[in-house]
Design an enzyme around this catalytic site. Structure first.
Site, short mmCIF file in Angstrom:
data_model
loop_
_atom_site.label_atom_id
_atom_site.label_comp_id
_atom_site.label_asym_id
_atom_site.label_seq_id
_atom_site.Cartn_x
_atom_site.Cartn_y
_atom_site.Cartn_z
N GLY A 10 0.83 -1.21 0.00
CA GLY A 10 0.00 0.00 0.00
C GLY A 10 0.86 1.25 0.00
O GLY A 10 0.51 2.26 -0.59
N ASN A 11 2.01 1.17 0.64
CA ASN A 11 2.88 2.33 0.70
C ASN A 11 3.63 2.58 -0.60
O ASN A 11 4.17 3.65 -0.83
CB ASN A 11 3.87 2.21 1.86
CG ASN A 11 3.14 2.33 3.19
OD1 ASN A 11 2.32 3.23 3.37
ND2 ASN A 11 3.39 1.41 4.09
N LYS A 128 -7.37 -5.68 14.03
CA LYS A 128 -6.82 -4.75 13.03
C LYS A 128 -7.45 -3.37 13.21
O LYS A 128 -8.66 -3.21 13.07
CB LYS A 128 -7.15 -5.32 11.64
CG LYS A 128 -6.59 -4.55 10.50
CD LYS A 128 -5.26 -5.08 10.06
CE LYS A 128 -4.69 -4.19 8.97
NZ LYS A 128 -3.27 -4.47 8.73
N LYS A 212 -3.10 -8.57 2.33
CA LYS A 212 -2.96 -8.60 0.88
C LYS A 212 -1.87 -9.56 0.41
O LYS A 212 -1.96 -10.11 -0.69
CB LYS A 212 -2.73 -7.20 0.31
CG LYS A 212 -1.36 -6.61 0.57
CD LYS A 212 -0.59 -6.40 -0.70
CE LYS A 212 0.75 -5.77 -0.48
NZ LYS A 212 1.54 -6.13 0.69
#
Lengths: 312, 312
Positions: A10-11, A128, A212
């Site tokens: 994601g980063n 989470k 993911k």
């Protein structure tokens, strides 16, 4: 032709510390697209998966700010939105780079659902953190009003926690396989896919977050990929990460990786799931799993960069 | 096998006057899914397209409420998000209905980009109202701060207006065709697709709204569909709609439809684009175009409901 599933962090798509404008996201996607094109140019069939943490975080902030006038969607709906948003950026930039290099290929974003088990223990103990920070009083209000599970965040304040169930199969694998076989670059399993359980004949979306990388490992296995390439923002997996004497790992046998995972050597929210995904893929019969930095993608595929997990 | 492109109105997915909860949207999608399954059961290959007006409106409200802390995305990004959100609901519900009826088929949502021309006159005179209502002073502030075009809305207040350029080709048609030929039910061209222009080798997203029926007509033509079926919330096209003596139309030759369109007989934001889309499809060589109510979908396909546009 050899097939690789590339998992983008994601980063990699909303760079740490970067201003979160759409242009920044576009630029990050474009940088990733160049690496995807490099991989395809080296003769690989490519499936691209990606994280969505920062993007779903933004959607949740936006939803909460208007919760009084626009009904917030459940997290599965937000995840689907983020697949559209991120898929769009990747699809356009990958298509552009291929076209510019004269190697035009169809690029397609496949909205992905990921099967999880209804009795996954994660549903009983959500861990989470997602969405905005609240005061304790606000947090208890949301527990009552919406049935959320709220928890004090180690960084201060209270936040919602959701389950992170283990994925076991990707609903769209047959579609993805068909498209790759036809020569397309496929973007799939964004954010790990929307978690769904089977309830009789129905698929029911669940509020949760599928890791993911674990989902990418399953897609790689199901789609018959030889390699799972997990791209992140550090060059190699390290032993003693965060200590005074961190040590880069070049090759990591599965047996040793499992020992290190069990000993908690890798961060639960960071390197741990990546190493676990690599282990899962190899144990399911995958040939190679490599964890590397985005910019070293082709070197990593060639065995000259990153950390390679190996059977044994 | 005969092929049909079914265009679902945005209001078929978020019913007028309904509470805008996710459950409401799910229920509406499920109702549409039943009709899609009826059509497939009658022996048709099916591509489903859909509107996104109400859903993008919600995303814009959410974005604006947090504009001070989370950078709002441009409209093309919001459209892509809405394709993910709506595609998810349609994909799950269509898959469920097929499974329940024992006619399991792969269902896939293809994120869609729609080519528009950079010199489309719509870019010089935006007309489509989107997003929240503002005071005149706020509106002028947004013109300065973001470069928006703001306009007094006939319903009161000021709103942003964006262009509605004419679509001329769907980027993902080859993918859609391949998937249909392989037996999949394909959800594509959501919200008319994200408008993109070709800028040298690049596709550049534009802030605008492509009419979903006009885009569906192009997809139907490009994908070799025999029929374009436009489903809405009224049973037939009417002459004198809104007058004391409205008159249902059963069959409408293209030449007459064009005269009525030119005379402004159909509302610009409502029936006009549907009739225009039907005309475009037939003029491009399509065999049949029918405008009907969602619940009469199979009757309409069989020629027993709705308004059928015919060549001539």
């Amino acid at each position: 032709m050899q097939r690789v599933v590339v998992a983008l962090g994601g980063n990699a798509l909303l760079r740490r510390g970067a201003d979160d404008t759409f242009q920044e996201m576009y630029d990050a996607a474009r940088a990733a697209a160049e690496r995807i094109a490099d991989i395809a140019a080296a003769g690989w069939e490519v499936v691209v998966t990606h994280g969505n943490g920062p993007q779903v975080g933004r959607i949740l902030l936006q939803q909460e700010a208007t919760a009084g006038s626009v009904h917030p969607m459940p997290l599965d709906g937000c995840g689907a939105e983020s697949q559209g948003q991120i898929g769009y950026l990747l699809q356009v930039t990958i298509g552009d780079v291929f076209f510019e290099r004269g190697m035009e290929r169809p690029v397609v974003t496949v909205l992905t659902l990921t099967r999880v088990r209804p009795d996954d223990p994660a549903f009983r103990s959500p861990t989470k953190y997602v969405g905005p920070f609240y005061t304790e009083a606000e947090a208890h209000g949301l527990e009552t009003a919406r049935g959320y599970t709220m928890k004090a965040d180690p960084h201060g304040g209270w936040r919602r926690v959701v389950p992170s169930p283990a994925p076991y199969s990707i609903v769209e694998t047959p579609i993805v396989e068909r498209l790759i076989a036809d020569g397309a670059i496929v973007i799939a399993s964004g954010g790990g896919g929307v978690p769904v359980i089977e309830d009789g004949p129905r698929l029911v979306g669940k509020e949760g977050v599928v890791d993911k990388d674990l989902a990418a490992a399953i897609l790689a296995h199901e789609a018959g990929a030889q390699v799972l390439l997990i791209l992140t923002d550090v060059p190699k997996v390290q032993r003693g990460y965060g200590t005074l004497m961190p040590e880069d790992i070049d090759r990591l046998p599965v047996s040793e990786a499992k020992e290190l995972l069990a000993a908690g050597e890798f961060g639960a929210g960071s390197m741990g799931p990546k190493v676990q995904a690599a282990v899962n893929f190899l144990e399911a019969g995958g040939a190679r799993a490599v964890i590397a930095e985005l910019d070293a993608a082709t070197d990593a595929l060639a065995g000259a960069a990153g950390t390679e997990l190996v059977p044994g």
